[in-house]
Structures are given as C-alpha cells and as structure tokens.
Design an enzyme around this catalytic site. Structure first.
Site, PDB file in Angstrom:
ATOM      1  N   ASP A   1       0.860  -1.174   0.000  1.00 33.11           N
ATOM      2  CA  ASP A   1       0.000   0.000   0.000  1.00 33.11           C
ATOM      3  C   ASP A   1       0.904   1.235   0.000  1.00 33.11           C
ATOM      4  OD1 ASP A   1      -2.452   1.521   0.360  1.00 33.11           O
ATOM      5  OD2 ASP A   1      -1.829   1.784   2.443  1.00 33.11           O
TER       6      ASP A   1
ATOM      7  N   ASP B   1      -0.301   5.135   0.846  1.00 33.64           N
ATOM      8  CA  ASP B   1      -0.617   6.081   1.910  1.00 33.64           C
ATOM      9  C   ASP B   1      -0.546   5.396   3.267  1.00 33.64           C
ATOM     10  OD1 ASP B   1      -1.278   8.486   0.417  1.00 33.64           O
ATOM     11  OD2 ASP B   1      -3.014   7.401  -0.336  1.00 33.64           O
TER      12      ASP B   1
END
Length: 246
Positions: free
Chosen positions: A24, A26
């Site tokens: 991922d 963020d």
C-alpha cells in the site's frame, strides 16, 4: 517496517518464499509528501531479489505521477506499470457492465479521467449527457457540484433500469502530512444518502484491485503490506493473499 527481522529460526524472514511484495502507499510508503521512516530502505532491499508492486486506493493521481513520486522518494526503479490504482480496478468492473466507448460520468480527478480515456470511454461531468455509468473516486477538489451530478444520474435504482455506480474505494479517511483527512468513503456516503443506493467498490477491501495486481505481476506467492485492518488486511484476506500490517 521490519521485513528482515529474525524470527524463530536463524536467518528466517517474513519474505521467505515470497516472489512479489505488494505495498500500500498512503501510510505505508509515505504520508502526504513525506516518506514513512525505514520504508524506502526496506522496499529497496526487498526489490533486490523480488518483484515490487504498489497498490493504492487513492484515485486522485495517475500511475505515472505516483511512480514519479516514488522515484523521488528513493524507489528509483519504479515505473508506472508497477503501480496498481483503484481506477484501474474500476475499469475492470466497468468493462463487465457497459459497452466499449460508452459515456461515463466522473466524480474525481486526473487519475480517474486518465484511466477512463485509456480504456476508451467518453468522459462527462454532467448527468444531462445520458451517461451509461457513474464512476466516483477521491480528488481534493471534489465538491457539491460533482456530487449533485452523480445523484442526478443515479436517481433510478439499478434494479429498475438505472445505471451502474462504481466507487474506486470507500476509505473513510486518508493520511496526510498534517494529519488524517476525510477520504472517498465520506464522499460516496454523501451520494448514497441522497439516492438511497450502494456503489460497487473496486478498491480495498474488495478484491478487484488485488486481482489486477496478481494478474499484472504474475504473482505466485505474494505478500501484501498495509497499515489499515479494515481495508488493507481485510482485502488481502478476501483475496487469499498473506499480509503484514505496519
């Protein structure tokens, strides 16, 4: 990000047997424009022997823009094709629901518009253009006008002949360098409140975005790195992918 810490056996690592590391962005690689401590070094080391890919629910930017940011942060070998975005996953869903070349009403920014155009769809911002579907994703400048156009286009329920509504993701929040801010889920919820129907979701914690990543990278034994239990880890579990929370 202790990817290389020892476990019960000498030299054992969470990366043992992993051929693809999916991360991922963020909250895992960066928060806003600042890198997460130790993330860049750990990912570069993992990339010496394994395929690296990045999965993001953030629909506001193109894959090329995200890749450029990652290179600037120190992940120097990152290419646009290494970045899997929720708009790309949304295109998979759209292709199953509407005809090629259809007009699609967009609520969102450049990341969503770019993928729609690459997929051959016609982009509109107005419900008056009789769109075949609505696609909604996060962008900092999304406001009442765009949300209202979506509500106008989605007034008729799909089971009564209305058009499909696809949301790139429904994250309630998004990490920023100044703190936690409202995410796309809050904007999708506003349209839901107005029209009384639910969107089909392409991003985490649903599986289309993971399916896109596994297919693109040819992953046989991936490991997904995330920071949220409700989207990252839940989504990986639904997709049958082992995960680690950071």
């Amino acid at each position: 990000m202790a990817l290389f810490g020892r476990r019960s056996a000498p030299g054992a690592s969470p990366l043992d047997g992993v051929d693809t590391v999916l991360a991922d962005l963020d909250g895992v690689v960066y928060a806003g424009h600042k890198p997460i401590p130790h993330a860049i070094e750990s990912l570069n080391r993992a990339g010496e022997t394994r395929r690296l890919g990045y999965i993001t629910n953030n629909a506001s930017r193109t894959d090329a823009t995200v890749a450029a940011q990652l290179r600037d942060l120190g992940l120097t070998s990152t290419r646009p094709e290494d970045v899997v975005t929720s708009p790309q996953a949304a295109m998979r869903l759209l292709a199953e629901r509407i005809a090629p070349g259809s007009t699609v009403l967009v609520v969102g920014g450049d990341g969503l518009v770019d993928e729609l155009q690459k997929a051959g769809f016609v982009v509109t911002r107005s419900a008056d253009d009789a769109p075949a579907a609505v696609v909604q994703g996060f962008a900092p400048d999304v406001g009442w006008t765009q949300l209202a156009e979506a509500a106008f286009a989605l007034a008729l329920p799909e089971e009564e002949g209305g058009i499909p509504w696809i949301a790139t993701n429904t994250d309630w929040t998004i990490p920023q360098s100044r703190g936690v801010a409202p995410g796309n889920g809050t904007l999708v919820s506003a349209v839901h409140t107005a029209v009384g129907r639910l969107a089909t979701v392409a991003g985490k914690p649903e599986t289309p975005i993971f399916d896109e990543a596994v297919s693109r990278f040819g992953a046989k034994s991936p490991l997904f790195l995330g920071d949220r239990l409700d989207t990252d880890i839940l989504g990986a579990a639904r997709a049958g992918i082992p995960s680690a929370v950071v």
